[in-house]
Design a protein around this motif. Structure first.
Motif, PDB file in Angstrom:
ATOM      1  N   SER A 262       0.824  -1.210   0.000  1.00 17.05           N
ATOM      2  CA  SER A 262       0.000   0.000   0.000  1.00 17.05           C
ATOM      3  C   SER A 262       0.859   1.261   0.000  1.00 17.05           C
ATOM      4  CB  SER A 262      -0.922   0.030   1.221  1.00 17.05           C
ATOM      5  OG  SER A 262      -1.709  -1.106   1.237  1.00 17.05           O
ATOM      6  N   LEU A 263       1.854   1.263  -0.858  1.00 19.01           N
ATOM      7  CA  LEU A 263       2.721   2.448  -0.921  1.00 19.01           C
ATOM      8  C   LEU A 263       2.742   2.967  -2.354  1.00 19.01           C
ATOM      9  CD1 LEU A 263       5.841   1.424   1.176  1.00 19.01           C
ATOM     10  CD2 LEU A 263       4.029   2.986   1.788  1.00 19.01           C
ATOM     11  N   HIS A 264       2.861   4.290  -2.461  1.00 19.00           N
ATOM     12  CA  HIS A 264       3.033   4.883  -3.786  1.00 19.00           C
ATOM     13  C   HIS A 264       4.520   5.114  -4.032  1.00 19.00           C
ATOM     14  CE1 HIS A 264      -1.182   6.012  -2.967  1.00 19.00           C
ATOM     15  NE2 HIS A 264      -1.311   5.821  -4.268  1.00 19.00           N
ATOM     16  N   ALA A 265       4.936   4.941  -5.261  1.00 17.89           N
ATOM     17  CA  ALA A 265       6.344   5.215  -5.582  1.00 17.89           C
ATOM     18  C   ALA A 265       6.401   5.995  -6.884  1.00 17.89           C
ATOM     19  CB  ALA A 265       7.111   3.913  -5.723  1.00 17.89           C
ATOM     20  N   VAL A 266       7.481   6.758  -7.060  1.00 20.60           N
ATOM     21  CA  VAL A 266       7.643   7.550  -8.282  1.00 20.60           C
ATOM     22  C   VAL A 266       8.898   7.071  -8.990  1.00 20.60           C
ATOM     23  CG1 VAL A 266       7.997   9.839  -9.200  1.00 20.60           C
ATOM     24  CG2 VAL A 266       6.504   9.528  -7.248  1.00 20.60           C
ATOM     25  N   TRP A 267       8.780   6.928 -10.301  1.00 19.79           N
ATOM     26  CA  TRP A 267       9.908   6.448 -11.109  1.00 19.79           C
ATOM     27  C   TRP A 267      10.135   7.423 -12.253  1.00 19.79           C
ATOM     28  CZ3 TRP A 267      11.369   1.198  -9.816  1.00 19.79           C
ATOM     29  CH2 TRP A 267      10.485   0.564  -8.934  1.00 19.79           C
ATOM     30  N   ALA A 268      11.388   7.539 -12.660  1.00 21.83           N
ATOM     31  CA  ALA A 268      11.678   8.355 -13.848  1.00 21.83           C
ATOM     32  C   ALA A 268      11.645   7.437 -15.060  1.00 21.83           C
ATOM     33  CB  ALA A 268      13.053   8.981 -13.720  1.00 21.83           C
ATOM     34  N   LEU A 269      10.993   7.882 -16.107  1.00 19.14           N
ATOM     35  CA  LEU A 269      10.896   7.063 -17.312  1.00 19.14           C
ATOM     36  C   LEU A 269      11.844   7.640 -18.348  1.00 19.14           C
ATOM     37  CD1 LEU A 269       9.171   4.846 -18.787  1.00 19.14           C
ATOM     38  CD2 LEU A 269       7.788   6.696 -19.631  1.00 19.14           C
ATOM     39  N   TRP A 411      11.457   7.808  -5.680  1.00 24.95           N
ATOM     40  CA  TRP A 411      10.905   8.164  -4.370  1.00 24.95           C
ATOM     41  C   TRP A 411       9.805   7.186  -4.006  1.00 24.95           C
ATOM     42  CZ3 TRP A 411       5.841   9.806  -3.258  1.00 24.95           C
ATOM     43  CH2 TRP A 411       5.652  10.380  -1.984  1.00 24.95           C
ATOM     44  N   THR A 412       9.746   6.837  -2.743  1.00 24.88           N
ATOM     45  CA  THR A 412       8.608   6.052  -2.246  1.00 24.88           C
ATOM     46  C   THR A 412       8.099   6.759  -1.009  1.00 24.88           C
ATOM     47  OG1 THR A 412       9.712   4.058  -2.964  1.00 24.88           O
ATOM     48  CG2 THR A 412       7.842   3.785  -1.498  1.00 24.88           C
ATOM     49  N   GLU A 413       6.779   6.785  -0.840  1.00 25.78           N
ATOM     50  CA  GLU A 413       6.289   7.492   0.351  1.00 25.78           C
ATOM     51  C   GLU A 413       6.638   6.700   1.611  1.00 25.78           C
ATOM     52  OE1 GLU A 413       2.069   7.853   0.673  1.00 25.78           O
ATOM     53  OE2 GLU A 413       1.732   6.118  -0.602  1.00 25.78           O
ATOM     54  N   THR A 414       6.746   7.423   2.704  1.00 26.46           N
ATOM     55  CA  THR A 414       7.169   6.750   3.938  1.00 26.46           C
ATOM     56  C   THR A 414       6.027   5.922   4.491  1.00 26.46           C
ATOM     57  OG1 THR A 414       6.508   8.745   5.033  1.00 26.46           O
ATOM     58  CG2 THR A 414       8.852   8.466   4.589  1.00 26.46           C
ATOM     59  N   ILE A 415       6.392   4.851   5.178  1.00 25.25           N
ATOM     60  CA  ILE A 415       5.363   3.950   5.683  1.00 25.25           C
ATOM     61  C   ILE A 415       4.786   4.531   6.967  1.00 25.25           C
ATOM     62  CG2 ILE A 415       4.929   1.638   6.540  1.00 25.25           C
ATOM     63  CD1 ILE A 415       7.306   0.731   4.884  1.00 25.25           C
ATOM     64  N   MET A 416       3.481   4.629   7.009  1.00 25.91           N
ATOM     65  CA  MET A 416       2.856   5.136   8.240  1.00 25.91           C
ATOM     66  C   MET A 416       2.412   3.938   9.071  1.00 25.91           C
ATOM     67  SD  MET A 416       0.563   8.024   6.589  1.00 25.91           S
ATOM     68  CE  MET A 416       1.218   9.559   6.027  1.00 25.91           C
ATOM     69  N   THR A 417       2.133   4.194  10.328  1.00 25.18           N
ATOM     70  CA  THR A 417       1.770   3.079  11.204  1.00 25.18           C
ATOM     71  C   THR A 417       0.432   2.497  10.781  1.00 25.18           C
ATOM     72  OG1 THR A 417       0.919   4.787  12.610  1.00 25.18           O
ATOM     73  CG2 THR A 417       3.081   3.855  13.163  1.00 25.18           C
ATOM     74  N   MET A 418      -0.534   3.411  10.627  1.00 20.62           N
ATOM     75  CA  MET A 418      -1.874   2.923  10.342  1.00 20.62           C
ATOM     76  C   MET A 418      -2.082   2.934   8.829  1.00 20.62           C
ATOM     77  SD  MET A 418      -5.050   4.526  12.289  1.00 20.62           S
ATOM     78  CE  MET A 418      -5.363   5.677  11.000  1.00 20.62           C
ATOM     79  N   LEU A 464      15.334  14.151 -10.222  1.00 24.14           N
ATOM     80  CA  LEU A 464      14.365  14.933  -9.460  1.00 24.14           C
ATOM     81  C   LEU A 464      14.551  14.609  -7.990  1.00 24.14           C
ATOM     82  CD1 LEU A 464      11.260  14.324 -11.694  1.00 24.14           C
ATOM     83  CD2 LEU A 464      12.627  16.360 -11.576  1.00 24.14           C
ATOM     84  N   ILE A 465      14.523  15.626  -7.159  1.00 27.49           N
ATOM     85  CA  ILE A 465      14.684  15.392  -5.727  1.00 27.49           C
ATOM     86  C   ILE A 465      13.343  15.679  -5.061  1.00 27.49           C
ATOM     87  CG2 ILE A 465      15.884  16.180  -3.667  1.00 27.49           C
ATOM     88  CD1 ILE A 465      18.107  17.080  -5.667  1.00 27.49           C
ATOM     89  N   PHE A 466      12.825  14.732  -4.284  1.00 29.81           N
ATOM     90  CA  PHE A 466      11.510  14.880  -3.674  1.00 29.81           C
ATOM     91  C   PHE A 466      11.646  15.302  -2.222  1.00 29.81           C
ATOM     92  CE2 PHE A 466      10.557  12.666  -7.421  1.00 29.81           C
ATOM     93  CZ  PHE A 466       9.236  12.945  -7.705  1.00 29.81           C
ATOM     94  N   GLY A 467      10.691  16.092  -1.768  1.00 30.96           N
ATOM     95  CA  GLY A 467      10.726  16.564  -0.387  1.00 30.96           C
ATOM     96  C   GLY A 467       9.740  15.782   0.459  1.00 30.96           C
ATOM     97  N   SER A 468       9.171  16.459   1.449  1.00 22.80           N
ATOM     98  CA  SER A 468       8.292  15.743   2.367  1.00 22.80           C
ATOM     99  C   SER A 468       6.842  15.841   1.888  1.00 22.80           C
ATOM    100  CB  SER A 468       8.399  16.358   3.746  1.00 22.80           C
ATOM    101  OG  SER A 468       8.064  17.719   3.633  1.00 22.80           O
ATOM    102  N   VAL A 469       6.002  15.050   2.497  1.00 22.35           N
ATOM    103  CA  VAL A 469       4.594  15.009   2.094  1.00 22.35           C
ATOM    104  C   VAL A 469       3.779  15.936   2.985  1.00 22.35           C
ATOM    105  CG1 VAL A 469       2.619  13.501   1.804  1.00 22.35           C
ATOM    106  CG2 VAL A 469       4.916  12.610   1.527  1.00 22.35           C
ATOM    107  N   THR A 470       2.889  16.684   2.396  1.00 27.56           N
ATOM    108  CA  THR A 470       1.940  17.481   3.183  1.00 27.56           C
ATOM    109  C   THR A 470       0.558  16.939   2.890  1.00 27.56           C
ATOM    110  OG1 THR A 470       3.352  19.327   2.609  1.00 27.56           O
ATOM    111  CG2 THR A 470       1.268  19.833   3.713  1.00 27.56           C
ATOM    112  N   ASN A 471      -0.244  16.746   3.909  1.00 29.54           N
ATOM    113  CA  ASN A 471      -1.590  16.235   3.668  1.00 29.54           C
ATOM    114  C   ASN A 471      -2.602  17.361   3.731  1.00 29.54           C
ATOM    115  OD1 ASN A 471      -0.590  13.747   3.457  1.00 29.54           O
ATOM    116  ND2 ASN A 471      -1.229  13.027   5.478  1.00 29.54           N
TER     117      ASN A 471
END
Length: 1916
Positions: A262-269, A411-418, A464-471
């Motif tokens: 259940s994680l999103h990831a970004v790849w360069a094509l 980049w892959t989003e960080t794993i959250m607990t829930m 590309l350099i990715f930063g943090s996620v804002t919800n």
């Protein structure tokens, strides 16, 4: 309550609400074919890939149910135009059922269908995609030379259709089921739909790839690789848990979702690097131990097969896998070479779109390689690694699929607990915030969250350099591109605008209720999505868990995930229904428009407002944004956006006022307290929007309110109102004066921008400087100054205040209110490093530049000071600062550098027009300089800038593809001349009358030529009936006369073809009109018809065959080579009835001659040849060969060889080929191999010259023409090679030809054909000697062509005419003509254009004994045969004349013309002399025809009158000796004279001479079907020698052809020095290789130089496009047509030179000088005197003289500058100058003219017209000086003194003081005090001290008295 108030304030009004319905939906209903489609949908779905009964049934049921609801989906995108400029419409792609509808439309224009597609099976998805077609297949690099094919792709279950905009379509079948297709930057990316059964199996084996790419519809489908960024290991993407959720083209990234983690990831094509490809292939080759197998993750290292046993539903891909495994495991040596099946595929040219792709065939064949039947043996193999090699026989020739694309993990989003299951993003987009930071946003619907990740490019742009996620809490979201924001739909139904992750404000939609007001808290709340606002999100997910599962398996994937809440059932329980509509989704964002889906499933489209509309506000915002830190900039923009776009917000006019208020509030000002901001005009809307920072006032009010009212403008207006006076109201005193420095005006230091005030101030100052360079922004500057003054005052920047005061004295003095900035706070202010204490001034900078002083560097902010940068750089270029200057074209001096550099940076004429005149002057000067002498090869943009439309249009035409040019329209005159409407088409209607009437303007010679050459009307048969003649005999007499005349009529088409050569562009939808050949006559007086078919006289059979062939050729030659013609059109012209077959044969030959026959499909050529129609074969063979001239084309060679027995193998069956067709084929071989010296061909042709007659009838008739053809062909093959015939020395070509020429024993026939000629002919007894009568002409001409222009004396001596009577008797006199001609052509350089040289060719014996051409009586002689001598004489002279014609063909050489004309006259005298009988009439006529043709060759295309008269004379001679052949020659001469309507001339290149030798062979046919000595069809080969050489000047303003004087410079040669001659164009140019340069000469037209020393290609392309040369009339000049002698324009010049009193200029005469409507109306309104002018007369005179000056000097663009200077000086005289802007400009102008560089230029080139009138400037300067000095004397010195000592001056003097300070560049008081001038006692000291301040001496003289404290003024 306050909260609510805040909310209302932060609302943003959305504009234009529109109901939205996808256009396609409506269109679908009416689209044809809809009914039968519905029927077809009910059939069981055969597309399902299953053979399993149950699954199939379920599948079909499922399909039916889906279609009853008819699933629809659509995409919208910004309109894309073909060229790529911005377009304002949306494009929609709508999918429903089997239909795809692509429509375009916008708010302002109705939608319209662009394309509609209907396919066989239901459309799963449709999308736009651009494929790049690499030009070089070998290179995988992204070069610039890729062609982008814009396509639309339609995905069905088993294949994908691709339709390109150009109209190509491809079908690629898909070897697996596709879940989704994504367009990428490189092509398409497919996602294979994975079934749940693909769980990892117990034996370790490779999973299948889940993604596949297709880079072009014709390419293979290949799996992409994946690699971690930068690591070496790569593998196929085979993880079936990865789902693509988003793919973006720029930057090229893919976002995936891992269903397990259940994680999103970004790849360069990206494209695969070659080394990665090889790694993958290597991996697969290593077949080895089991443990290797377990580790290797390359694609399928071993054999295996997915059998049906593994999965209930057969995966289409199991075949793919087994195939793949086999191919990988076989480590055959040919691993890397592509197999044949593919390479053929790849070789398939992309341009031919296979209707049903070949691709699909090869692809399927490869994928379904293994059968579905499961063989146990194979199964066992797949699990035992070691037996792999033994299995290699399974797939002997398949090879691995080479991957094309690669994805790198970013980049892959960080794993959250829930972490919830199914949190797949339903929508992903990339958005930019107001400061250009990029965010990747993805909406996780199950969490009601929008997650935003900031990303940026790394410094080296590689990653590309990715930063943090804002919800952000959101139910839906969409980006708004055009204003860099995104629209978020919150869970409670509010629409909120965000910029990046910063909330901008709520969007208020007029017409929709705001949800927050309608839902009150009392509402019963089941657990609805609204809980997400304040309850933990756990319960919500309980609901959504199972639901989401169900939705994800939606059978038809639509564009957006279908998990919108309203699809579910439970929402019906909510009480939403009673609440009316609310928004539940946002979709289809385009530009700034977005669609809202409402809960009642209707849709509305809204537009989000722009961030600013006025130019000034945009500039300021951009400047401030560029200087502030990003976070603060975003906040500032957000506040401004809210204020600006509030509901009921400001109109356009008050935008600036609003901006100032908003900005100053943010800086901490209290705008209500500041007088000028308070009085800003808000047009009555003082809503709470304006000062949102102010606390809400108490209800009771206060004193301040009263004062506020009293100080308001409203109060002041009321006081002055008549009503208040009538009521005698006492004026109320305001309680505090205007300029009260009350303490409450201090700044609030806690505000957002307080610390950045200095930076903002400096940026605004730079914007102010920038706007000063745009004369259209005057209003904006004034508004800006007020703000700047306020800030400068508060920041206590004296220098700036002084600077603004000098520029805008009136504005600065009016505002005096200062706000106090707390001293303690100033420390916190952030002073940027670039802040300068001295105000940067662009004018000051330019001024010091012009004076040559060193200047400080000028500050530059990217994006803000673009103009300033340009101007500064222009000056530096002008001052020779830029040395490193690279440009392709030749650049001689600074002015050119400057102009070219300006176009390179994109500076246009419009920019130049908006520059203030002082700044523009140096640029205009450079432009003016370049306009005088431009280079002809400058690019279009440069020519536009310097105002040479003629050149820019030429450059523009040069870039167009041939045939597309607009030239054809300029020069095609559609107006037929008077009489044509009623009579038939005579084939000459399409000539370009306009140009011809310019070339031959004095007379009607063109009409005369048309009359002579028309063959479509009956001829006039006038026979007088003698009394003794009976009626019957009379009829016969008339018909015999008609038969004579018809000999002439039949010869006319040949000449007509020459006259109309290449003059017509056919319409591809109509057949070519062929005028009919009319062989009837009319007899006067009763105009009775005379016909040859009456049977009264004997008419030769097939008489008109060749005539109609020539007629067809003539019609076909009208077609210009640039026309758009295709194979279908050629076939379409085929006539229905057989009688016209001959004309069609000629038409085909003509198409070959103009190069169009290459387009005819081989099939059709074959078709025509099999008909066996002799004429068609001749025309076709000659045509095809001419089209392939000199190419050695194999296909054509085969085609010709079939018709030449000698080229066939000896064993081949003998084909019965008509003799004439053989002749044509032989000539064809000569054409195809022209100049190649091909050995085998030469050998065969050499033998064919002497081909003996065959035993039967074959080869016995017309042998002469065959031998001649072989000789001509041999000559062409070895054309001009002379003695350098490589590898042919054993053939002894020259000796053999000599033998053919003079006779002798036959050689033994070598070669394979000797068998054929064993038995002698039964018809002709030839013996064993060569029959010279047959072989001589061919051999002679072959020698001439082989040694053409080689000046080879030894060969030439063979060809000398015999000089003894005995030898003369051996040679036919006719052949002497050929020998002389051949000898002269070889000794090319010896030919001289005079009669002495002509006579020198005649041997002595003839010269002494022969009768001269003028003799009257016969000399008697016994031992000499006078007849032989006389005939030899005339033929030799004719031969010499013909060679003269060749040597000077198309040159219009006067000496050659006179010489030939003399001989033509002599021959005509001879014909009528008594001695004619000795020489023989026939011989004399032949010679005369030859001389006439030579004359016409020399004068080709010129239409010379004398030659025309000769031709007309010959045309009238019809009886007696005048047979068909002579008429043919005479009319060919006439045609050559007017070749191509005067547009074409002859060339003297080798191949042209060869073609002319064939065409003008000097033996003419006796009657119309005579081909014995020379095939008539060859007469048309003259086309190969014609070349376009007419230069037509076209006036660029009127777009009509005109006369122009040209100066043509010849290169020096051995005969003459380099010379120049003047020609009046339109004219035929000499041959280009003789020329050095051509220039259009003044004074009437702008000069233009075409330099041919650099290469002739530019001129050649001009000539080939109808020779259009654009020219531009100079002002004050009339065209040569209107004023042939130049008197009218000269008159105008005389006035300027002698008469300084320019009042002689009448405004009416201006029309003679210019056609510019602006100038004409200026003359009309400003220069026409009216009654009682009085004092205005002077201004009128001034305007008239200025206008006259500008127009005569040809710089009308200076008119505004002159007038501005004059106006400024007048204002100054009246002392009304409130701003010193114009004064600065005048100062710059004066400085420019006194600058060193300008002075030098004037010294170097004194006669060049001055750019500005020499008298005007000094007068103006003097006036200014006087005015300022008078002011100084009249009390100005006091105010000046007080200024310098820093005391306040009186208001009335302020403006004049500022003018004085600016004009004399007086230093500021600050600088003066710093200079230490106090103690100065003498003027000399002052001089020294002022040196540092760079102040001019004349100013110092005026200041000195004040500074020295000496009251007597020293004004001089």
């Amino acid at each position: 309550m306050s909260n609510n108030y805040e909310e209302r304030v932060m609302m943003i009004a959305a504009g234009d609400l529109q109901e939205f319905v996808p256009f396609g939906r409506d269109h679908c209903k009416h689209h044809p074919n809809a009914l039968n489609l519905q029927l077809r949908q009910l059939q069981p779905a055969s597309e399902l890939w299953s053979s399993d009964g149950a699954a199939g049934l379920v599948g079909s049921l499922q399909e039916v149910t889906i279609h009853e609801k008819q699933k629809e989906s659509w995409l919208l995108r910004r309109g894309v135009s073909d060229v790529g400029e911005e377009v304002e419409y949306d494009e929609e792609l709508y999918v429903a059922g089997n239909m795809v509808i692509w429509s375009k439309g916008s708010k302002s224009q109705a939608s319209a269908v662009y394309k509609a597609f209907t396919v066989d099976s239901p459309v799963l998805q449709a999308l736009w995609c651009d494929f790049t077609v690499p030009q070089e297949k070998s290179e995988k690099v992204d070069n610039g030379d890729e062609v982008v094919e814009k396509c639309i792709c339609i995905l069905q279950s088993s294949c994908i259709n691709v339709h390109s905009i150009e109209g190509r379509d491809y079908i690629a079948s898909l070897p697996f089921q596709v879940a989704n297709v994504w367009p990428t930057k490189y092509g398409l990316l497919f996602e294979r739909s994975s079934t749940s059964h693909e769980v990892p199996l117990s034996p370790p084996r490779e999973p299948l790839p889940t993604m596949f790419s297709m880079l072009h519809p014709l390419d293979e489908i290949t799996p992409p690789l994946s690699g971690v960024f930068g690591s070496a290991r790569v593998q196929y993407v085979a993880d079936y848990t990865l789902r693509i959720v988003f793919l973006n083209e720029e930057p090229s990234i893919v976002m995936t979702y891992d269903t397990v983690q259940s994680l999103h990831a970004v790849w360069a094509l990206r494209r695969v690097k070659p080394e990665e490809q090889s790694t993958v292939l290597k991996f697969s080759e290593q077949v080895g131990t089991p443990q290797h197998m377990a580790t290797s993750s390359s694609l399928t290292a071993h054999l295996r097969s997915l059998s049906k046993g593994d999965s209930p539903m057969a995966s289409p891909f199991q075949n793919y896998s087994s195939l793949h495994s086999q191919s990988r495991s076989v480590s055959s040596p040919s691993m890397h070479s592509r197999s044949p099946s593919i390479s053929n595929m790849a070789a398939l040219s992309r341009s031919h779109s296979p209707a049903l792709g070949v691709q699909s065939f090869s692809g399927v064949q490869r994928f379904n390689f293994s059968s579905n039947t499961q063989s146990p043996r194979r199964h066992s193999v797949s699990h035992s690694p070691n037996s792999a090699s033994s299995d290699s026989f399974l797939a002997p020739e398949t090879e691995p699929i080479v991957p094309e694309l690669c994805i790198d993990h970013l980049w892959t989003e960080t794993i959250m607990t829930m972490r919830e299951k199914n949190s797949q993003a339903s929508k992903v987009f990339i958005t930019t915030d107001l400061c250009g930071q990029k965010f990747l946003c993805f909406l996780v619907e199950s969490q009601l969250q929008l997650r935003c990740v900031k990303f940026q490019e790394s410094n080296d742009k590689s990653q590309l350099i990715f930063g943090s996620v804002t919800n952000i809490q959101a139910k839906d979201a969409a980006p708004v591109e055009s204003i860099d924001t995104l629209l978020v739909l919150e869970g409670n139904g509010n629409l909120v605008l965000y910029s990046g992750v910063i909330r901008v404000g709520k969007v208020f939609i007029p017409g929709l209720p705001a949800p927050s007001l309608t839902m009150s808290n009392q509402m019963p709340r089941p657990s609805t999505p609204l809980d997400s606002l304040n309850t933990p999100s756990k319960p919500l997910n309980k609901h959504l868990g199972p639901l989401e599962e169900g939705v994800l398996l939606s059978p038809v994937p639509e564009l957006r995930d279908s998990s919108k809440l309203h699809d579910s059932s439970y929402i019906d329980d909510c009480t939403f229904q009673q609440l009316g509509t609310f928004i539940h989704a946002v979709r289809d964002p385009v530009h700034n428009r977005v669609t809202l889906e409402l809960s009642n499933s209707s849709m509305v489209r809204i537009a989000i407002p722009e961030i600013a509309t006025s130019e000034l506000v945009k500039r300021c915002l951009q400047g401030i944004k560029s200087i502030l830190p990003k976070e603060i900039a975003v906040q500032m923009l957000v506040k401004w956006y809210n204020a600006y776009n509030a509901p009921g917000g400001p109109s356009y006019h008050s935008e600036w006022s609003l901006f100032v208020t908003c900005l100053m509030n943010m800086m901490g000002y209290n705008t209500d307290r500041l007088t000028w901001t308070r009085n800003l005009d808000f047009e009555g809307s003082l809503s709470p929007v304006i000062a949102p920072k102010k606390a809400r006032p108490s209800e009771t009010g206060s004193d301040e309110d009263w004062e506020y009212l009293l100080n308001s403008d409203y109060h002041r207006n009321l006081e002055s109102h008549p009503l208040s006076r009538a009521l005698r109201l006492d004026p109320l005193e305001t309680s505090f004066p205007k300029d009260d420095f009350s303490p409450n005006l201090s700044l609030d230091s806690s505000t957002l921008l307080f610390t950045h005030i200095p930076a903002i101030f400096f940026v605004l100052h730079l914007i102010y400087e920038e706007l000063k360079l745009n004369s259209l922004m005057g209003e904006g500057i004034r508004s800006l100054v007020v703000l700047l003054v306020q800030l400068a005052r508060d920041l206590k920047l004296e220098a700036y205040i002084d600077y603004y005061y000098r520029e805008y004295p009136a504005l600065v003095k009016s505002s005096r209110q200062t706000c106090i900035i707390d001293q303690a706070q100033t420390g916190f202010m952030h002073h940027p490093s670039f802040f300068s204490a001295e105000p940067p001034s662009i004018f000051q900078w330019l001024s010091s530049c012009l004076k040559g002083e060193g200047a400080q560097p000028y500050p530059y902010l990217p994006g803000v000071c673009e103009r300033s940068k340009l101007v500064v750089l222009v000056c530096t270029v002008g001052r020779k600062r830029i040395y490193s200057f690279r440009h392709s074209t030749s650049v001689s001096n600074l002015a050119e550098k400057l102009v070219i550099w300006m176009t390179n940076v994109g500076f246009t004429l419009r920019d130049l027009e908006s520059l203030p005149f002082g700044v523009a002057l140096p640029i205009r000067d450079a432009v003016y300089h370049c306009r005088e002498q431009p280079a002809s090869d400058w690019p279009e943009a440069v020519c536009l800038l310097i105002g040479r439309q003629d050149l820019s249009k030429q450059a523009c035409e040069g870039n167009l593809a041939k045939g597309k040019s607009s030239v054809a329209q300029v020069l095609s005159s559609d107006v037929p001349s008077g009489t044509e409407a009623e009579d038939d088409d005579d084939g000459m209607n399409d000539m370009n009358q306009e140009v011809m009437s310019l070339i031959w303007s004095e007379d009607l010679r063109v009409q005369e030529v048309r009359r002579l050459l028309q063959s479509a009307h009956p001829v006039r048969v006038s026979v007088v009936q003698m009394p003794e003649v009976s009626d019957h005999e009379y009829i016969e007499e008339k018909e015999n006369r008609l038969l004579q005349l018809c000999q002439r009529t039949m010869a006319l088409p040949l000449g007509r073809g020459m006259f109309t050569l290449f003059s017509y562009h056919p319409v591809p939808t109509e057949p070519l009109p062929i005028p009919k050949l009319n062989l009837t006559g009319r007899a006067p007086p009763r105009n009775t018809t005379v016909d040859l078919n009456s049977g009264n006289i004997d008419v030769p059979p097939n008489m008109a065959c060749w005539a109609s062939f020539h007629n067809g050729v003539a019609a076909g030659l009208k077609i210009a080579p640039a026309s758009q013609i295709d194979s279908a059109w050629i076939v379409y012209n085929k006539p229905k009835n057989a009688e016209l077959a001959n004309e069609y044969a000629g038409f085909l030959m003509a198409l070959g001659l103009n190069g169009h026959l290459t387009k005819l499909a081989t099939l059709n050529i074959h078709d025509y040849l099999t008909k066996g129609h002799e004429m068609t074969s001749i025309g076709l063979l000659l045509g095809v060969s001419a089209a392939k001239l000199g190419t050695m084309d194999m296909a054509i060679t085969r085609l010709l060889s079939i018709h030449i027995p000698a080229l066939l193998p000896p064993t081949s069956t003998e084909l019965d080929v008509p003799h004439n067709v053989q002749v044509a084929a032989v000539i064809g071989i000569g054409l195809v191999y022209q100049g190649t010296a091909h050995r085998h061909t030469a050998e065969v042709l050499l033998a064919e010259i002497g081909r003996p007659p065959g035993p039967e009838m074959e080869y016995c008739t017309d042998r002469e023409s065959y031998s001649l053809a072989a000789g001509l062909a041999l000559g062409m093959v070895c054309l001009g090679h002379g003695s350098n015939l490589i590898g042919m020395s054993d053939l002894n070509v020259p000796e053999q030809l000599y033998q053919y020429m003079v006779g002798g024993h036959k050689r033994f026939q070598a070669g394979m054909h000797r068998e054929k000629h064993k038995s002698p002919s039964y018809q002709i007894k030839e013996g064993d000697t060569i029959n010279v009568d047959v072989t001589c002409p061919g051999a002679t001409l072959a020698l001439a062509m082989i040694y053409l222009k080689t000046n080879n004396r030894s060969i030439a001596d063979w060809l000398r005419a015999p000089d003894t009577m005995y030898l003369l008797d051996f040679v036919k006199p006719e052949f002497l003509l050929l020998r002389t001609l051949a000898r002269c052509l070889i000794l090319w350089d010896d030919i001289l254009p005079n009669s002495k040289w002509v006579d020198s060719n005649v041997p002595q014996i003839i010269r002494e004994n022969s009768i001269s051409l003028h003799a009257t009586e016969l000399p008697s002689s016994e031992d000499l045969n006078l007849e032989t001598l006389a005939q030899a004489h005339v033929y030799i002279i004719a031969g010499a004349c013909l060679s003269l014609g060749f040597r000077f063909a198309g040159s219009e050489n006067l000496a050659a013309f006179n010489c030939l004309f003399k001989f033509a006259k002599d021959f005509m005298k001879c014909l009528s002399a008594p001695t004619a009988s000795i020489t023989g009439h026939y011989n004399l006529e032949t010679c005369l025809s030859v001389v006439l043709l030579s004359l016409a060759m020399v004068m080709a295309g010129s239409g010379n009158l004398k030659v025309l008269q000769l031709c007309r004379f010959m045309h009238k001679k019809t009886g007696g000796e005048m047979n068909y052949g002579f008429h043919l020659a005479h009319h060919m001469a006439l045609g050559l004279l007017f070749l191509g309507g005067g547009r074409y001339s002859l060339s003297t290149s080798d191949s042209s001479i060869a073609a002319l030798l064939c065409a003008l062979y000097p033996h003419f046919p006796i009657h119309s079907s005579d081909n014995r000595y020379h095939l008539q069809a060859l007469r048309h080969l003259y086309v190969l020698a014609a070349e376009p050489r007419l230069l037509v000047p076209v006036d660029v303003d009127t777009n009509t052809p005109c006369y122009t004087l040209l100066e043509v410079t010849y290169k020096g040669t051995q005969w003459y020095e380099e010379t120049t001659e003047e020609l009046m164009a339109p004219t035929l140019l000499p041959e280009l290789h003789l020329l050095k340069q051509i220039r259009v000469k003044g004074p009437r037209y702008w000069e233009l130089l075409i330099d041919l020393s650099k290469g002739t290609h530019q001129l050649k392309s001009i000539l080939s496009k109808d020779g259009i040369l654009y020219v531009k009339l100079r002002a004050g000049q009339l065209s040569y047509k209107e004023d042939p002698m130049g008197w009218r324009s000269l008159l105008a010049q005389a006035v300027t030179h002698r008469n300084s009193e320019t009042r002689a200029f009448k405004p009416e005469t201006i029309s003679a000088f210019t056609s510019d409507p602006a100038l004409l109306s200026f003359a009309d309104y400003f220069c026409k005197p009216a009654v009682n002018m009085g004092q205005k007369q002077e201004i009128l005179d001034l305007f008239s003289s200025i206008l006259y000056e500008c127009v005569t000097r040809e710089n009308p663009e200076m008119l505004p500058a002159y007038i501005a200077i004059d106006q400024a000086v007048r204002i100054l005289e009246r002392k009304e100058m409130s701003e010193t802007f114009e004064l600065w400009q005048i100062k710059l102008v004066l400085e420019f003219f006194s600058s060193r560089s300008h002075q030098e230029r004037v010294r170097r080139n004194p006669n060049r017209g001055l750019f500005m009138n020499s008298e005007f400037l000094p007068v103006m300067k003097c006036t200014i000086d006087n005015t300022l000095d008078q002011w100084l004397q009249a009390g100005g010195d006091v105010s000046l003194h007080s200024y310098l000592s820093g005391q306040p001056t009186e208001e009335s003097q302020l403006s004049m003081l500022a003018c004085f300070l600016v004009y004399h560049s007086v230093p500021t008081p600050g600088q003066l005090s710093a200079g230490g001038l106090e103690g100065s006692m003498s003027f000399s000291e002052l001089l020294v001290k002022f040196r540092q301040l760079k102040m001019p001496v004349r100013a110092l003289l005026r200041l000195a008295p004040l500074l020295l404290g000496n009251p007597q003024s020293m004004v001089l």
